[in-house]
Design an enzyme around this catalytic site. Structure first.
Site, PDB file in Angstrom:
ATOM      1  N   ASN A 192       5.415   8.316  60.626  1.00 29.72           N
ATOM      2  CA  ASN A 192       3.967   8.139  60.432  1.00 29.72           C
ATOM      3  C   ASN A 192       3.565   6.663  60.408  1.00 29.72           C
ATOM      4  O   ASN A 192       2.632   6.264  59.714  1.00 29.72           O
ATOM      5  CB  ASN A 192       3.482   8.848  59.154  1.00 29.72           C
ATOM      6  N   ASP A 195       9.539   7.720  71.212  1.00 34.12           N
ATOM      7  CA  ASP A 195       9.459   6.906  70.004  1.00 34.12           C
ATOM      8  C   ASP A 195       9.590   5.429  70.381  1.00 34.12           C
ATOM      9  O   ASP A 195      10.642   5.005  70.864  1.00 34.12           O
ATOM     10  CB  ASP A 195      10.582   7.317  69.047  1.00 34.12           C
ATOM     11  N   CYS A 254       4.132   4.828  63.704  1.00 31.27           N
ATOM     12  CA  CYS A 254       3.972   4.427  65.110  1.00 31.27           C
ATOM     13  C   CYS A 254       3.150   5.455  65.894  1.00 31.27           C
ATOM     14  O   CYS A 254       1.967   5.243  66.165  1.00 31.27           O
ATOM     15  CB  CYS A 254       5.336   4.244  65.791  1.00 31.27           C
ATOM     16  N   ARG A 255       3.766   6.568  66.277  1.00 27.95           N
ATOM     17  CA  ARG A 255       3.119   7.492  67.208  1.00 27.95           C
ATOM     18  C   ARG A 255       1.959   8.263  66.593  1.00 27.95           C
ATOM     19  O   ARG A 255       0.871   8.338  67.192  1.00 27.95           O
ATOM     20  CB  ARG A 255       4.150   8.486  67.776  1.00 27.95           C
ATOM     21  N   SER A 256       2.172   8.898  65.437  1.00 26.47           N
ATOM     22  CA  SER A 256       1.093   9.753  64.918  1.00 26.47           C
ATOM     23  C   SER A 256      -0.133   8.969  64.443  1.00 26.47           C
ATOM     24  O   SER A 256      -1.264   9.440  64.644  1.00 26.47           O
ATOM     25  CB  SER A 256       1.598  10.737  63.851  1.00 26.47           C
TER      26      SER A 256
HETATM   27  P1  4NP Z   1       7.248   7.137  64.358  1.00 25.73           P
HETATM   28  O1  4NP Z   1       8.389   6.042  64.610  1.00 25.73           O
HETATM   29  O2  4NP Z   1       7.962   8.424  64.047  1.00 25.73           O
HETATM   30  O3  4NP Z   1       6.533   7.174  65.664  1.00 25.73           O
HETATM   31  O4  4NP Z   1       6.423   6.612  63.207  1.00 25.73           O
HETATM   32  C1  4NP Z   1       9.431   5.814  63.710  1.00 25.73           C
HETATM   33  C2  4NP Z   1       9.245   4.919  62.689  1.00 25.73           C
HETATM   34  C3  4NP Z   1      10.282   4.663  61.811  1.00 25.73           C
HETATM   35  C4  4NP Z   1      11.495   5.299  61.969  1.00 25.73           C
HETATM   36  C5  4NP Z   1      11.671   6.202  62.994  1.00 25.73           C
HETATM   37  C6  4NP Z   1      10.631   6.455  63.867  1.00 25.73           C
HETATM   38  N1  4NP Z   1      12.549   5.017  61.111  1.00 25.73           N
HETATM   39  O5  4NP Z   1      13.645   5.570  61.290  1.00 25.73           O
HETATM   40  O6  4NP Z   1      12.381   4.255  60.150  1.00 25.73           O
END
Ligand code: 4NP
Length: 153
Positions: free
Chosen positions: A8, A120, A10-12
Site C-alpha cells: 500500500n 510491482d 506504490c501500486r494501490s
Molecule cells: P506495493 O509495493 O505492493 O505496490 O506497495 C511494495 C512495497 C513494499 C514492499 C513490497 C511491495 N515491501 O516488501 O516492502
C-alpha cells in the site's frame, strides 16, 4: 472501491489517486480507498517515487497513509480490486464468508489486459512507476466508464 496491493505504498495508492482524479473529472462521488495485504508499511506515506509520478499528473498523495486490509472492508466496499494474482488470492482468503463484495484483478477491467498484473515497481528503476501510472490510469478510465454505463443503463 478498494484498491489492494502488497505494501500500500506504490501500486494501490497510485490506483486510488488515478481513480479519484477520474471521478473528480466526471463528477462521480464514490467511496474510494486503498490498502495492502501486508503490514510492513502501515502508517507510512506512499513511496516518494510514486508520489512524484502522481504529482506530475496533478494528484497530491502526500497525505495518504498505508493501511492493511481488514475484514470490515468486505462490507464497506462493493468492489475490491487487486493489483496482482498473489494479492487476489490473499483477498479470497481474508474475505469473510457471506460477504457479497466483488473481488477481481484491476487489469481485468482493461480490454486486452485481462488476467494481467500491475507489475510491482518497488525494487526497480523510477521508470517502473511511470508504467504503473499508465496501467492504473487505463483501469481507472475503464472502471469509470463501466460505472457510468451501469448508472445510466
Ligand atoms: P506495493 O509495493 O505492493 O505496490 O506497495 C511494495 C512495497 C513494499 C514492499 C513490497 C511491495 N515491501 O516488501 O516492502
Amino acid at each position: 472501491m478498494l484498491f489492494v496491493c502488497l505494501g500500500n505504498i506504490c501500486r494501490s495508492p497510485l490506483a486510488e489517486a488515478a481513480f479519484r482524479a477520474e471521478c473528480t473529472r466526471h463528477g462521480l462521488e464514490l467511496d474510494i480507498d486503498s490498502a495492502g495485504t501486508g503490514d510492513w508499511h502501515v502508517g507510512h506515506p506512499p513511496d516518494r517515487r510514486a508520489q512524484a509520478v502522481a504529482l506530475h499528473h496533478g494528484v497530491d498523495m502526500a497525505h495518504y497513509r498505508a493501511r492493511q486490509v481488514q475484514a470490515a472492508d468486505f462490507d464497506r466496499f462493493t468492489h475490491v480490486l487487486a493489483m496482482d494474482a498473489d494479492n487476489l488470492i490473499q483477498l479470497q482468503r481474508l474475505k469473510p464468508s457471506g460477504c457479497e463484495a466483488h473481488l477481481g484483478l484491476l487489469l481485468d477491467l482493461v480490454p486486452g489486459h485481462e488476467g494481467a498484473s500491475v507489475a510491482d515497481p518497488y525494487y526497480g528503476p523510477v521508470g517502473g512507476f511511470q508504467r504503473t501510472w499508465v496501467e492504473v490510469t487505463m483501469a481507472a478510465a475503464a472502471l469509470r466508464e463501466r460505472i457510468i454505463r451501469s448508472i445510466t443503463a
